[in-house]
Enzyme design. Sequence first.
Site, PDB file in Angstrom:
ATOM      1  CG  MET A   1      -1.909  -1.183   1.228  1.00 21.64           C
ATOM      2  SD  MET A   1      -2.959  -1.223   2.686  1.00 21.64           S
ATOM      3  CE  MET A   1      -3.991   0.228   2.411  1.00 21.64           C
ATOM      4  CG  HIS A   2       0.529   3.350   2.478  1.00 18.00           C
ATOM      5  ND1 HIS A   2      -0.773   3.716   2.698  1.00 18.00           N
ATOM      6  CD2 HIS A   2       0.839   2.467   3.468  1.00 18.00           C
ATOM      7  CE1 HIS A   2      -1.233   3.093   3.777  1.00 18.00           C
ATOM      8  NE2 HIS A   2      -0.270   2.316   4.246  1.00 18.00           N
ATOM      9  CG  ASP A  40      -0.050  -5.295   1.968  1.00 21.74           C
ATOM     10  OD1 ASP A  40      -0.898  -4.564   2.522  1.00 21.74           O
ATOM     11  OD2 ASP A  40       1.177  -5.093   2.067  1.00 21.74           O
TER      12      ASP A  40
END
Length: 486
Positions: A80-81, A237
Amino acid sequence: MSYIGIDLGTSSIKAILVDDRQSVVAGTTRDLVVNRSAAQWSEQNPADWITATLAALQDLKQAAPSAFRVCRGIGLSGQMHGAVLLDEADRPLRPCMLWNDGRSSAECAEIEAAEPASRDITGNIAMPGFTAPKLLWVGRHEPDVFRRTRKVLLPKAYLRLVLTGEAIEEMSDASGTLWLDVGARDWSDRMLAATRLDRSHMPALVEGSQPAGRMRPDLSRELGFDAPPLFAGGAGDNAAGAVGLGAVEPGASFLSLGTSGVLWRTTAGFEPRADRAVHAFCHALPGLWHQMSVHLSAAASLNWWAMVTGSTEADLLAPLGETLERPSPVLFTPYLSGERTPHNDTQMRGGFARLGHDTGRNAMTQAVLEGVGFAFRDGKAALESAGSRIDEAIVIGGGSRSALWLSILANVLDMPLHRHAAGETGAAFGAARLARLACTGEDPREICRKPDGVPQIFRPKRDLVAAYADRYALWGKAAGFSRELQ
């Protein structure tokens, strides 16, 4: 029919091929490299993801050609991110800044000053790991790149774009950008404006179990599919791991012992608790949300220690066995990349304490495992302050291979941990389940069940629970020292 799940992780691409009985037919892993060219920087080249993914698909084809050919759908799970900045021709303008990149602390304060309702809208403190602060950093330090940016995608959305030609993201991953109104499950114009962006810079939004593009016909033919597979929205995830473990009912919990560490709880609604640095995100399935404590260096701590000692993780763990009699005399704080829950401090740093002339490598290795456990205990306390107690959890992630580590965690957290055989493929398996749901429209609760088989249960032992409670209090002083020395 068969389905493929692809997990774009930090250290590797994992891909599995699953049949219509939800049995894993084939699996593969392709390694990735992280570039840390400056303090607090963490980047990857998006082209490496494409190369590794195509190689992984070829691996699956070679391992199970008949099942591969009839693949009906593909689900994506992703780290992520990360910020993938694209120009008008969808070409990356710079390396992707990853989830554990900590350079944008100043920009976090700028976002919350620009939009005072930020925490109410997003359910989260603005943290350097999130995507939005990275864009302000680029705007300040790489203004030409910012000016040329036409689209911002998360890692798995970029992978989807290359494989399908469609710019689409789903709710769980989008929750980690700071641009999503997490309660409303839609982009927030106010949060986008706080980073000088608008909806034109964002991909379309779907739920994780909904269709989200189809593989390009030319690529499908090249890979050898009978017909272009349909892609599901997929999941971040941890949300993919939850789908793979059947954590789809409110109250369901799991612990992920991967590069980073996560303690997860599924919730029926949007329940933010930003004051304790607890994340409140959308689940990958419609009508569900979740809370998480997040720890930036979990299995990464053991990997770092192996690198420092010039050993392997297996060689470090072997002398310790699978059980222990007492805590290590050494303390370790696992803040190698700072920490999120509950400290929200990218400047914190790890270290050993209480070393003596008689300290050996084994004691230090055990301390690394215990330090990660104590960080999880901090996160568990933060999560429980935002809701009910967490009494047990399924455990997944690469670190879950170590029976010793799970024994330590069970005693530090004072709760049973359940390890299933498929724990390491949880995210990829969850992505494959989402692919099936996108293709069939089945009831998620019928498909997203808990793993089959009897799990191995790691139960706390009263004497060690008490010993670790005392040790945790001492460790807290060392953790505070790490904070003071930032």
